[in-house]
Design an enzyme around this catalytic site. Structure first.
Site: not given
Ligand SMILES: Nc1ncnc2c1ncn2[C@@H]1O[C@H](COP(=O)(O)OP(=O)(O)O)[C@@H](O)[C@H]1O
Ligand SMILES: N[C@@H](CCOP(=O)(O)O)C(=O)O
Length: 291
Positions: A120, A168
């Site tokens: 993350e 995020t």
């Molecule tokens: N294995 C993965 N699965 C999904 N997203 C990924 C992965 N590895 C890297 N990423 C990147 O993480 C970001 C999405 O994560 P995030 O913003 O936390 O959204 P989510 O809420 O769907 O987790 C995108 O920019 C994506 O390219």
């Molecule tokens: N606690 C985090 C949770 C983010 O969850 P995601 O599913 O949007 O990756 C935040 O609120 O930033």
């Protein structure tokens, strides 16, 4: 070769910012790992075109490094990235469980939580563990720096995912740096109410405890149509509505017979705001499963 299914998750649940999480019965990622000299990653499925295959940039790369477990990895995405449904966490959780078994590292599910959370940090800058915890152990989870505690429950949910992306990383920039004592007291009361609701599998109590006066109002501004979707869900019988994770998914908790009506009402409300969406009629479910 080992294949692991890890579920979508909803973090925060309103009053539990960076602490609460819930595993969803669906959708899910399916990750296959096989021992190799060097790590390679292939991504297929929903939103695969937006996900880097470079191990330095994919969440599973950080897990490989933490477990010292090089592998040929295939990720079949069921959880759309930038959804607020723990997409990045689902892959990391599945990889942690799969690589732990493939290399016989002997970590417990709880010990794998901080390892998967390293993924993350790659995408959002913070190793928040509130998605990877339920994705690994299942149910409703409370994660703090000292560890993860979980409770199994099957509380029904609707997760309505609009056809827009919210990263995020971006959504963390709107989180207020301070909160008033009045808001802290309200949030603590709600979080405690929600926790009791989960322990009793009582959707009404869970919904009552979802409100959060600090982070959610700021996140809601990033979601076109949020207020109308929330109102529509309540009118259709939801017990509580909030932003799922960092958004844009809107999460409703309800009694099972209301779930279909709530899903339709949320999709209609998004459509009236000019946004396409799909609603998952789901429930709190189990964590990562070795297939
Ligand atoms: N294995 C993965 N699965 C999904 N997203 C990924 C992965 N590895 C890297 N990423 C990147 O993480 C970001 C999405 O994560 P995030 O913003 O936390 O959204 P989510 O809420 O769907 O987790 C995108 O920019 C994506 O390219
Ligand atoms: N606690 C985090 C949770 C983010 O969850 P995601 O599913 O949007 O990756 C935040 O609120 O930033």
């Amino acid at each position: 070769m080992i294949t692991v299914r890890a579920p979508a998750t909803s973090a925060n649940l309103g009053s539990g910012f960076d602490t609460f999480g819930a595993a969803l019965a669906r959708p899910a990622d399916v990750v296959t790992v096989e021992k190799a000299e060097t790590t390679s990653i292939e991504v297929t499925g929903v939103g695969a075109q937006y996900i880097p295959e470079d191990p330095e940039k994919n969440t599973v790369g950080a897990v490989v490094e933490a477990l010292d477990a090089p592998a040929e990895i295939h990720i079949d995405k069921g959880v759309r990235p930038a959804s607020g449904l723990g997409s990045s966490a689902a892959s990391a959780a599945a990889a942690a469980v799969g690589l732990n078994e493939l290399y016989d590292r002997g970590h417990s599910r709880e010990e794998l939580v901080p390892i998967a959370a390293k993924g993350e940090a790659v995408v959002s800058g913070v190793a928040h563990a509130d998605n990877v915890a339920p994705a690994i152990v299942g149910g409703f989870t409370v994660t703090t720096p000292t560890g993860t505690h979980g409770v199994d429950t099957g509380v029904p949910l609707v997760a309505c995912l609009p056809d827009v992306a919210v990263s995020t990383r971006d959504a963390r920039r709107v989180v207020p740096e301070t909160a008033s004592m009045e808001d802290v007291v309200e949030t603590v009361g709600n979080a405690a109410t929600l926790t009791i609701g989960m322990c009793r599998s009582d959707p009404a109590l869970v919904g009552e405890g979802m409100d959060d006066p600090v982070v959610t109002p700021e996140r809601a501004r990033l979601i076109t149509g949020y207020d109308d979707v929330r109102e529509a869900a309540f009118e259709a019988g939801a017990a509580g509505v909030t932003v799922s994770g960092a958004g844009p998914t809107v999460l409703a908790v309800c009694e099972e017979p209301r779930r279909r009506h709530i899903a339709a009402a949320m999709v209609d409300a998004f459509a009236n705001a000019g946004v396409e969406s799909r609603a998952y009629q789901t429930r709190i479910g189990r964590g990562a499963t070795v297939l």
